[in-house]
Design an enzyme around this catalytic site. Structure first.
Site, PDB file in Angstrom:
ATOM      1  N   HIS A  83     -61.515  13.912  -5.329  1.00  0.00           N
ATOM      2  CA  HIS A  83     -62.235  13.449  -6.519  1.00  0.00           C
ATOM      3  C   HIS A  83     -63.617  14.078  -6.555  1.00  0.00           C
ATOM      4  CE1 HIS A  83     -60.127   9.889  -8.434  1.00  0.00           C
ATOM      5  NE2 HIS A  83     -59.276  10.333  -7.533  1.00  0.00           N
ATOM      6  N   TYR A 213     -69.807   4.480 -13.416  1.00  0.00           N
ATOM      7  CA  TYR A 213     -71.005   3.669 -13.175  1.00  0.00           C
ATOM      8  C   TYR A 213     -71.527   3.233 -14.541  1.00  0.00           C
ATOM      9  CZ  TYR A 213     -71.219   5.672  -8.422  1.00  0.00           C
ATOM     10  OH  TYR A 213     -70.950   6.048  -7.134  1.00  0.00           O
ATOM     11  N   PRO A 305     -72.336  -0.721  -0.399  1.00  0.00           N
ATOM     12  CA  PRO A 305     -71.427   0.318  -0.900  1.00  0.00           C
ATOM     13  C   PRO A 305     -71.924   1.094  -2.117  1.00  0.00           C
ATOM     14  CG  PRO A 305     -70.664  -1.814  -1.591  1.00  0.00           C
ATOM     15  CD  PRO A 305     -71.941  -2.048  -0.833  1.00  0.00           C
ATOM     16  N   LYS A 309     -71.450   5.089   1.776  1.00  0.00           N
ATOM     17  CA  LYS A 309     -71.845   5.796   3.003  1.00  0.00           C
ATOM     18  C   LYS A 309     -71.325   5.140   4.282  1.00  0.00           C
ATOM     19  CE  LYS A 309     -74.447   8.868   0.964  1.00  0.00           C
ATOM     20  NZ  LYS A 309     -73.824  10.150   0.685  1.00  0.00           N
ATOM     21  N   TYR A 406     -74.825  12.706  -2.574  1.00  0.00           N
ATOM     22  CA  TYR A 406     -73.672  11.854  -2.851  1.00  0.00           C
ATOM     23  C   TYR A 406     -72.522  12.168  -1.897  1.00  0.00           C
ATOM     24  CZ  TYR A 406     -70.645   9.213  -6.126  1.00  0.00           C
ATOM     25  OH  TYR A 406     -69.817   8.300  -6.720  1.00  0.00           O
TER      26      TYR A 406
HETATM   27  P1  FAD Z   1     -65.683  -2.450  10.542  1.00  0.00           P
HETATM   28  O1  FAD Z   1     -64.776  -1.653   9.678  1.00  0.00           O
HETATM   29  O2  FAD Z   1     -66.261  -3.717   9.987  1.00  0.00           O
HETATM   30  O3  FAD Z   1     -64.954  -2.732  11.900  1.00  0.00           O
HETATM   31  C1  FAD Z   1     -65.493  -3.620  12.854  1.00  0.00           C
HETATM   32  C2  FAD Z   1     -64.328  -4.223  13.620  1.00  0.00           C
HETATM   33  O4  FAD Z   1     -64.840  -5.069  14.635  1.00  0.00           O
HETATM   34  C3  FAD Z   1     -63.431  -5.088  12.745  1.00  0.00           C
HETATM   35  O5  FAD Z   1     -62.093  -4.701  12.915  1.00  0.00           O
HETATM   36  C4  FAD Z   1     -63.693  -6.517  13.226  1.00  0.00           C
HETATM   37  O6  FAD Z   1     -62.522  -7.335  13.148  1.00  0.00           O
HETATM   38  C5  FAD Z   1     -64.085  -6.256  14.673  1.00  0.00           C
HETATM   39  N1  FAD Z   1     -64.950  -7.295  15.250  1.00  0.00           N
HETATM   40  C6  FAD Z   1     -65.985  -7.952  14.648  1.00  0.00           C
HETATM   41  N2  FAD Z   1     -66.552  -8.776  15.515  1.00  0.00           N
HETATM   42  C7  FAD Z   1     -65.882  -8.652  16.677  1.00  0.00           C
HETATM   43  C8  FAD Z   1     -66.021  -9.240  17.950  1.00  0.00           C
HETATM   44  N3  FAD Z   1     -66.970 -10.155  18.190  1.00  0.00           N
HETATM   45  N4  FAD Z   1     -65.160  -8.883  18.944  1.00  0.00           N
HETATM   46  C9  FAD Z   1     -64.183  -7.945  18.710  1.00  0.00           C
HETATM   47  N5  FAD Z   1     -64.009  -7.351  17.516  1.00  0.00           N
HETATM   48  C10 FAD Z   1     -64.859  -7.701  16.516  1.00  0.00           C
HETATM   49  N6  FAD Z   1     -67.981   2.791   2.900  1.00  0.00           N
HETATM   50  C11 FAD Z   1     -67.777   4.073   2.519  1.00  0.00           C
HETATM   51  O7  FAD Z   1     -68.130   4.999   3.280  1.00  0.00           O
HETATM   52  N7  FAD Z   1     -67.178   4.389   1.318  1.00  0.00           N
HETATM   53  C12 FAD Z   1     -66.775   3.418   0.443  1.00  0.00           C
HETATM   54  O8  FAD Z   1     -66.203   3.723  -0.610  1.00  0.00           O
HETATM   55  C13 FAD Z   1     -66.984   2.035   0.823  1.00  0.00           C
HETATM   56  N8  FAD Z   1     -66.567   1.016   0.033  1.00  0.00           N
HETATM   57  C14 FAD Z   1     -66.689  -0.279   0.480  1.00  0.00           C
HETATM   58  C15 FAD Z   1     -66.223  -1.316  -0.317  1.00  0.00           C
HETATM   59  C16 FAD Z   1     -66.328  -2.636   0.102  1.00  0.00           C
HETATM   60  C17 FAD Z   1     -65.840  -3.741  -0.786  1.00  0.00           C
HETATM   61  C18 FAD Z   1     -66.913  -2.935   1.369  1.00  0.00           C
HETATM   62  C19 FAD Z   1     -67.025  -4.369   1.854  1.00  0.00           C
HETATM   63  C20 FAD Z   1     -67.373  -1.910   2.178  1.00  0.00           C
HETATM   64  C21 FAD Z   1     -67.269  -0.575   1.744  1.00  0.00           C
HETATM   65  N9  FAD Z   1     -67.733   0.474   2.521  1.00  0.00           N
HETATM   66  C22 FAD Z   1     -67.592   1.774   2.102  1.00  0.00           C
HETATM   67  C23 FAD Z   1     -68.337   0.201   3.850  1.00  0.00           C
HETATM   68  C24 FAD Z   1     -67.302   0.400   4.968  1.00  0.00           C
HETATM   69  O9  FAD Z   1     -66.149  -0.352   4.709  1.00  0.00           O
HETATM   70  C25 FAD Z   1     -67.908   0.009   6.311  1.00  0.00           C
HETATM   71  O10 FAD Z   1     -69.148   0.652   6.446  1.00  0.00           O
HETATM   72  C26 FAD Z   1     -66.989   0.393   7.472  1.00  0.00           C
HETATM   73  O11 FAD Z   1     -65.907  -0.497   7.546  1.00  0.00           O
HETATM   74  C27 FAD Z   1     -67.748   0.389   8.801  1.00  0.00           C
HETATM   75  O12 FAD Z   1     -66.851   0.653   9.851  1.00  0.00           O
HETATM   76  P2  FAD Z   1     -67.079  -0.013  11.284  1.00  0.00           P
HETATM   77  O13 FAD Z   1     -65.982   0.469  12.143  1.00  0.00           O
HETATM   78  O14 FAD Z   1     -68.471   0.170  11.711  1.00  0.00           O
HETATM   79  O15 FAD Z   1     -66.959  -1.576  11.012  1.00  0.00           O
END
Ligand code: FAD
Length: 409
Positions: A83, A213, A305, A309, A406
């Protein structure tokens, strides 16, 4: 013995204990295993829950390159879609930016986060990676020494203690890694934008063949593709609005109004599969290391979001962290670990600055200047939104700046 005196079951040991199996933890786990570093992942959720947790969808070109480099992008290439268009709908008309042909000229790959997590999990588990689902880390202990440990509660409610040499805190903003940082060891950069978004997933094809947007006096509305049959929508809502407060009819009416369906064509409606409300805020820790505890992904920085990023930073940081841990543990070279926090923060500040610029552009808030400003986002020097949108519509330099920021992490 536990601190409350109850018995503690024997856990296990691993050189690296990874907390969390989101994009950050799973990339760290896969890369460590591929390098031959002993590691284990502790994850609070079940495997089934991880595979259906819909979040991000827009992967930056660099994220795809990281995943390709490590053989983790096969399904993404097969099923992801490229995209490179966004459309701004404003009270003064609409305009499109083909950001794939501006700036560095690279598109996003749309691939739902739960699919990426499913792929990363399969690769990790199928190659013999150790992971404990339904196991919640409750605390990281002795991170400032050379023998850190993690206390965790398993599905039967038993408390286990895991010993390691390093802990990779990839368990998100509310995880045990952040909570275990002793007061005064890190600085927190927090900003609340005082608006919330209702995030929706609709079982319906996208209504606009671009990221949409819409800025409107009633509030922001957005549309992002997630696949041929599922589309994400966002609606700005008042702070404190419960996720189920608005009936479906009201949601579609708000989307129609703010996206100006009467002027630009109807939206494709469908059942709403997910509703989440979250406050728009940013929250960055500095540094991302406390002794043997290192943070990556949302545990390190939450940007919201508005500029897509979070998942992209998570993958970038995970690669840096896995490489640094490998160099230290297998080659006795600590330079990567020593530089880890600064290297990640360089990317985080840049993403944060753009993400805040987007927040201000999309809402009725003052807009900090875009191109030309440097360093952390300025809070003063605010400009009204209309000239910012107009500059983005008409200035090639601004459009190149937009495209670069972006798509970059
Ligand atoms: P997470 O994906 O949150 O993973 C953390 C993991 O740790 C989870 O599986 C959780 O269950 C586990 N956990 C938590 N606490 C504990 C604990 N105490 N012990 C053991 N395990 C634990 N980002 C983008 O780049 N592009 C997008 O288009 C985008 N859209 C989004 C849309 C929405 C609606 C939301 C909510 C977020 C969006 N984001 C987007 C942000 C993105 O989803 C997050 O930044 C991303 O998931 C971060 O990855 P992570 O592995 O750091 O954390």
């Amino acid at each position: 013995m536990r601190e409350d005196g109850a018995a503690e079951a024997a856990g296990d040991r691993a050189d690296v204990i990874v907390l969390g199996a989101g994009p950050a933890g799973l990339v760290v786990g896969n890369l460590l295993r591929a390098a031959g570093v002993d590691c284990v992942i502790l994850e609070r959720a079940t495997r089934a829950a991880l595979r259906t947790r819909a979040r991000a969808g827009y992967l930056a070109p660099n994220t795809v390159r990281v995943l390709e480099r490590h053989g983790l992008a096969d399904r993404l290439h097969r099923y992801g879609q490229q995209h490179s268009l966004c459309e701004f709908r404003t009270p003064h008309g609409r305009f499109r930016l083909d950001y794939g042909s501006l700036g560095p000229g690279e598109p996003h790959t749309v691939y739902p986060q739960q699919e990426l997590v499913t792929d990363l999990l399969a690769q990790y588990v199928d190659t013999g990676g150790r992971i404990h689902f339904a196991t919640e880390a409750t605390a990281v202990r002795d991170a400032d020494g050379t023998r850190p440990s993690v206390l965790a509660r398993d599905a039967d409610g038993r408390t286990l203690r895991w010993h390691g040499r390093y802990v990779a805190g990839c368990d998100g903003r509310h995880g045990a890694a952040r909570r275990s940082l002793p007061p005064g060891t890190v600085r927190r950069h927090h900003r609340d934008h005082a608006v919330s978004w209702l995030a929706l997933l609709a079982r319906a094809p996208q209504s606009i063949d671009a990221v949409g947007y819409a800025v409107h006096p009633a509030g922001f509305a957005g549309q992002m593709a997630r696949g041929p049959e599922v589309t994400r929508y966002y609606l700005q809502c008042p702070r404190g609005t419960p996720a189920d407060a608005w009936p479906d009819d009201r949601i579609w009416a708000e989307l129609d109004l703010r996206m100006r369906a009467a002027d630009y064509g109807p939206l494709h409606r469908g059942p709403l599969l997910q509703r989440l409300v979250f406050p728009l805020e940013s929250d960055v820790l500095e540094p991302l290391r406390h002794g043997t505890l290192l943070l990556a992904g949302d545990a390190a920085s939450l940007l919201g979001p508005s500029a897509a990023k979070g998942a992209n930073l998570a993958v970038l940081e995970a690669e840096l962290l896995a490489r640094a841990l490998t160099d230290d543990l297998l080659h006795d070279d600590p330079r990567g670990l020593n530089a880890y926090s600064d290297r990640c923060l360089t990317h985080i500040w840049r993403a944060l600055r753009f993400s805040r610029w987007m927040v201000h552009l999309l809402h009725d808030l003052p807009v900090p200047p875009g191109p030309g400003a440097s360093g952390r986002p300025p809070d003063r020097d605010a400009l009204p939104r209309r000239p910012c949108l107009e500059t983005l519509r008409t200035s090639r330099a601004e459009q190149d700046w937009f495209a670069e920021n972006y798509t970059d992490v």
